[in-house]
Design a protein around this motif. Structure first.
Motif, PDB file in Angstrom:
ATOM      1  N   TYR A  50       4.735  -9.244   8.333  1.00 16.66           N
ATOM      2  CA  TYR A  50       5.250  -7.881   8.468  1.00 16.66           C
ATOM      3  C   TYR A  50       4.598  -6.883   7.518  1.00 16.66           C
ATOM      4  O   TYR A  50       5.041  -5.751   7.424  1.00 16.66           O
ATOM      5  CB  TYR A  50       6.764  -7.874   8.241  1.00 16.66           C
ATOM      6  N   GLU A  51       3.539  -7.288   6.819  1.00 19.16           N
ATOM      7  CA  GLU A  51       2.990  -6.382   5.805  1.00 19.16           C
ATOM      8  C   GLU A  51       2.383  -5.113   6.408  1.00 19.16           C
ATOM      9  O   GLU A  51       2.307  -4.106   5.739  1.00 19.16           O
ATOM     10  CB  GLU A  51       2.003  -7.100   4.900  1.00 19.16           C
ATOM     11  N   ILE A  58       9.816   3.950   5.906  1.00 17.58           N
ATOM     12  CA  ILE A  58       9.580   2.900   4.923  1.00 17.58           C
ATOM     13  C   ILE A  58       8.082   2.822   4.635  1.00 17.58           C
ATOM     14  O   ILE A  58       7.270   2.675   5.541  1.00 17.58           O
ATOM     15  CB  ILE A  58      10.096   1.534   5.423  1.00 17.58           C
ATOM     16  N   LYS A  59       7.732   2.893   3.359  1.00 20.28           N
ATOM     17  CA  LYS A  59       6.326   2.843   2.973  1.00 20.28           C
ATOM     18  C   LYS A  59       5.783   1.423   3.096  1.00 20.28           C
ATOM     19  O   LYS A  59       6.485   0.450   2.829  1.00 20.28           O
ATOM     20  CB  LYS A  59       6.148   3.326   1.531  1.00 20.28           C
ATOM     21  N   GLY A  63       1.439   2.163  -0.002  1.00 13.04           N
ATOM     22  CA  GLY A  63       2.047   3.440  -0.357  1.00 13.04           C
ATOM     23  C   GLY A  63       2.109   4.460   0.767  1.00 13.04           C
ATOM     24  O   GLY A  63       2.706   5.511   0.615  1.00 13.04           O
ATOM     25  N   THR A  64       1.518   4.139   1.936  1.00 12.24           N
ATOM     26  CA  THR A  64       1.558   5.066   3.067  1.00 12.24           C
ATOM     27  C   THR A  64       2.738   4.705   3.964  1.00 12.24           C
ATOM     28  O   THR A  64       3.351   3.644   3.828  1.00 12.24           O
ATOM     29  CB  THR A  64       0.259   5.004   3.898  1.00 12.24           C
ATOM     30  N   TYR A  65       3.017   5.580   4.894  1.00 12.50           N
ATOM     31  CA  TYR A  65       4.071   5.320   5.873  1.00 12.50           C
ATOM     32  C   TYR A  65       3.518   4.701   7.156  1.00 12.50           C
ATOM     33  O   TYR A  65       4.219   4.600   8.151  1.00 12.50           O
ATOM     34  CB  TYR A  65       4.831   6.603   6.204  1.00 12.50           C
TER      35      TYR A  65
END
Length: 134
Positions: A50-51, A58-59, A63-65
């Motif tokens: 799920y990474e 949720i980021k 650090g991005t969405y």
């Protein structure tokens, strides 16, 4: 087969249905997985990586969405899911046809997201065997 209490001859059909239901559940809840492949799925059709799943608000670990959740990305993930099922059949030396697998995948997916299947022109084209590239 023991887990699902099915015959060995039913395994790939059950796997296809379960994976499609899992993908549909993610989509229905606003999630998209851009890395769905056979290395990210268990033999019980559980999605395990799920990474790189885009989730509303949720980021990701970088650090991005993530990317925008779009119809095209859902279409692509449905095709990726069917490809995982095709690869499983090939590894088990079963006969397979991408269109047949895709049709079974979409049928199960539609149990959770019927409107998306009903209203999606690209899915309709593939089901009619007019196209297989999104």
């Amino acid at each position: 087969c023991k887990f699902w209490e099915i015959a060995e001859t039913e395994y790939t059909e059950k796997f296809t249905e379960q994976l499609a239901l899992h993908v549909a559940t993610l989509h229905k809840n606003g999630f998209i997985n851009d890395t769905l492949d056979y290395g990210n799925v268990t033999m019980l059709a559980e999605i395990i990586d799920y990474e790189w799943v885009t989730a509303p608000g949720i980021k990701l670990f970088d650090g991005t969405y993530g990317l925008e959740i779009s119809e095209e990305r859902k279409e692509k993930e449905i095709l990726y899911g069917a490809e995982v099922c095709l690869q499983l059949k090939a590894m088990l030396f079963e006969k397979y046809n991408l269109f047949d697998i895709y049709q079974k995948f979409v049928l199960a997916y539609g149990k959770i997201n019927p409107q998306f299947v009903r209203e999606n022109d690209e899915i309709k084209k593939i089901l009619k065997r007019e196209s297989f590239v999104l």
